[in-house]
Write a protein that holds these residues in place. Sequence first.
Motif, PDB file in Angstrom:
ATOM      1  N   GLU A   1       0.832  -1.213   0.000  1.00 31.75           N
ATOM      2  CA  GLU A   1       0.000   0.000   0.000  1.00 31.75           C
ATOM      3  C   GLU A   1       0.866   1.262   0.000  1.00 31.75           C
ATOM      4  O   GLU A   1       0.577   2.214  -0.718  1.00 31.75           O
ATOM      5  CB  GLU A   1      -0.986  -0.037   1.157  1.00 31.75           C
ATOM      6  CG  GLU A   1      -2.059  -1.105   0.937  1.00 31.75           C
ATOM      7  CD  GLU A   1      -3.029  -1.263   2.085  1.00 31.75           C
ATOM      8  OE1 GLU A   1      -2.800  -0.694   3.175  1.00 31.75           O
ATOM      9  OE2 GLU A   1      -4.028  -1.968   1.891  1.00 31.75           O
TER      10      GLU A   1
ATOM     11  N   LEU B   1      -4.221 -10.893   0.603  1.00 36.20           N
ATOM     12  CA  LEU B   1      -5.567 -10.765   1.174  1.00 36.20           C
ATOM     13  C   LEU B   1      -6.273 -12.119   1.116  1.00 36.20           C
ATOM     14  O   LEU B   1      -7.155 -12.353   0.304  1.00 36.20           O
ATOM     15  CB  LEU B   1      -6.345  -9.686   0.421  1.00 36.20           C
ATOM     16  CG  LEU B   1      -5.713  -8.294   0.465  1.00 36.20           C
ATOM     17  CD1 LEU B   1      -6.392  -7.351  -0.526  1.00 36.20           C
ATOM     18  CD2 LEU B   1      -5.755  -7.728   1.868  1.00 36.20           C
ATOM     19  N   THR B   2      -5.878 -13.013   1.998  1.00 34.77           N
ATOM     20  CA  THR B   2      -6.370 -14.389   1.950  1.00 34.77           C
ATOM     21  C   THR B   2      -7.550 -14.649   2.886  1.00 34.77           C
ATOM     22  O   THR B   2      -8.245 -15.637   2.725  1.00 34.77           O
ATOM     23  CB  THR B   2      -5.236 -15.360   2.311  1.00 34.77           C
ATOM     24  OG1 THR B   2      -4.707 -15.011   3.600  1.00 34.77           O
ATOM     25  CG2 THR B   2      -4.126 -15.301   1.273  1.00 34.77           C
ATOM     26  N   ASP B   3      -7.769 -13.776   3.840  1.00 34.12           N
ATOM     27  CA  ASP B   3      -8.873 -13.960   4.767  1.00 34.12           C
ATOM     28  C   ASP B   3     -10.189 -13.737   4.019  1.00 34.12           C
ATOM     29  O   ASP B   3     -10.321 -12.757   3.284  1.00 34.12           O
ATOM     30  CB  ASP B   3      -8.740 -12.956   5.916  1.00 34.12           C
ATOM     31  CG  ASP B   3      -9.747 -13.203   7.019  1.00 34.12           C
ATOM     32  OD1 ASP B   3     -10.955 -12.961   6.782  1.00 34.12           O
ATOM     33  OD2 ASP B   3      -9.334 -13.623   8.105  1.00 34.12           O
TER      34      ASP B   3
ATOM     35  N   SER C   1     -12.864 -12.518   4.875  1.00 33.29           N
ATOM     36  CA  SER C   1     -13.477 -11.210   5.152  1.00 33.29           C
ATOM     37  C   SER C   1     -12.858 -10.105   4.293  1.00 33.29           C
ATOM     38  O   SER C   1     -13.405  -9.012   4.206  1.00 33.29           O
ATOM     39  CB  SER C   1     -13.334 -10.858   6.637  1.00 33.29           C
ATOM     40  OG  SER C   1     -11.970 -10.631   6.963  1.00 33.29           O
ATOM     41  N   GLN C   2     -11.730 -10.388   3.656  1.00 34.57           N
ATOM     42  CA  GLN C   2     -11.038  -9.404   2.821  1.00 34.57           C
ATOM     43  C   GLN C   2     -11.309  -9.606   1.328  1.00 34.57           C
ATOM     44  O   GLN C   2     -10.653  -9.007   0.494  1.00 34.57           O
ATOM     45  CB  GLN C   2      -9.524  -9.483   3.063  1.00 34.57           C
ATOM     46  CG  GLN C   2      -9.112  -9.146   4.473  1.00 34.57           C
ATOM     47  CD  GLN C   2      -7.632  -9.393   4.677  1.00 34.57           C
ATOM     48  OE1 GLN C   2      -7.120 -10.451   4.377  1.00 34.57           O
ATOM     49  NE2 GLN C   2      -6.947  -8.378   5.182  1.00 34.57           N
ATOM     50  N   LYS C   3     -12.285 -10.428   1.028  1.00 39.68           N
ATOM     51  CA  LYS C   3     -12.551 -10.775  -0.366  1.00 39.68           C
ATOM     52  C   LYS C   3     -12.827  -9.551  -1.236  1.00 39.68           C
ATOM     53  O   LYS C   3     -12.270  -9.422  -2.329  1.00 39.68           O
ATOM     54  CB  LYS C   3     -13.730 -11.742  -0.441  1.00 39.68           C
ATOM     55  CG  LYS C   3     -14.068 -12.189  -1.831  1.00 39.68           C
ATOM     56  CD  LYS C   3     -15.194 -13.184  -1.776  1.00 39.68           C
ATOM     57  CE  LYS C   3     -15.728 -13.468  -3.137  1.00 39.68           C
ATOM     58  NZ  LYS C   3     -16.877 -14.355  -3.063  1.00 39.68           N
ATOM     59  N   SER C   4     -13.666  -8.639  -0.766  1.00 43.38           N
ATOM     60  CA  SER C   4     -13.982  -7.474  -1.604  1.00 43.38           C
ATOM     61  C   SER C   4     -12.748  -6.616  -1.825  1.00 43.38           C
ATOM     62  O   SER C   4     -12.553  -6.066  -2.910  1.00 43.38           O
ATOM     63  CB  SER C   4     -15.125  -6.654  -1.010  1.00 43.38           C
ATOM     64  OG  SER C   4     -14.738  -6.091   0.221  1.00 43.38           O
ATOM     65  N   LYS C   5     -11.892  -6.522  -0.820  1.00 42.22           N
ATOM     66  CA  LYS C   5     -10.654  -5.758  -0.969  1.00 42.22           C
ATOM     67  C   LYS C   5      -9.708  -6.471  -1.953  1.00 42.22           C
ATOM     68  O   LYS C   5      -9.018  -5.814  -2.730  1.00 42.22           O
ATOM     69  CB  LYS C   5      -9.975  -5.561   0.384  1.00 42.22           C
ATOM     70  CG  LYS C   5      -8.829  -4.583   0.338  1.00 42.22           C
ATOM     71  CD  LYS C   5      -8.293  -4.244   1.721  1.00 42.22           C
ATOM     72  CE  LYS C   5      -7.149  -3.246   1.579  1.00 42.22           C
ATOM     73  NZ  LYS C   5      -6.576  -2.872   2.855  1.00 42.22           N
ATOM     74  N   ALA C   6      -9.707  -7.799  -1.927  1.00 48.82           N
ATOM     75  CA  ALA C   6      -8.871  -8.564  -2.858  1.00 48.82           C
ATOM     76  C   ALA C   6      -9.344  -8.358  -4.296  1.00 48.82           C
ATOM     77  O   ALA C   6      -8.527  -8.135  -5.201  1.00 48.82           O
ATOM     78  CB  ALA C   6      -8.905 -10.047  -2.490  1.00 48.82           C
TER      79      ALA C   6
END
Length: 176
Positions: free
Chosen positions: A46, A80-82, A84-89
Amino acid sequence: KNKILLILISLILIIPLISCEGQKKKKEYQKHLSQGEKFYSESDFEKAIAEFKLAAEINPKSGEAYQNIAVCYSNLFLTLTDPSQKSKAVEAANNAITYYQKVVELKPKDAAEAQLNISNEYAKIGNLYMNDGQFPDAMQYLKKRVEIDPNNAEGYYTIGVLDWGLCFDNRKLYNI
């Protein structure tokens, strides 16, 4: 005669100023590229993206800055493997696609490599959705992959597997 002399003197004074400004921008551009590379080597994607974006603002015709931004977004996706982070991935992969497309525009000689990278980003998003059982969403991205890379046998195979999965789900849904 005086006007010509005045113009020549003005040019002699202005040209070094323009040159100095160009050198200053070039140094600033290099500073942001170097800082971005440092953050990238530390896997701080980032911060690296922020530095590379500053470099791109200074030199908007720099394919190098956009390539680096795309690579950072691509690597950010992988971290971003969690669930909950799918949309960010997905956002990271879509951003990578956007910046790879900019590379295609700015560096035609590197277009083939950038197109392959775009294809891979679509595959990553498609596979992410496929692994979550969101087959229609996965299909959308996997089809984009083969549109960009029509010689990619793996892309067609994955679509076939996905079609089979959709068929299987419909049979289960309708007790067929």
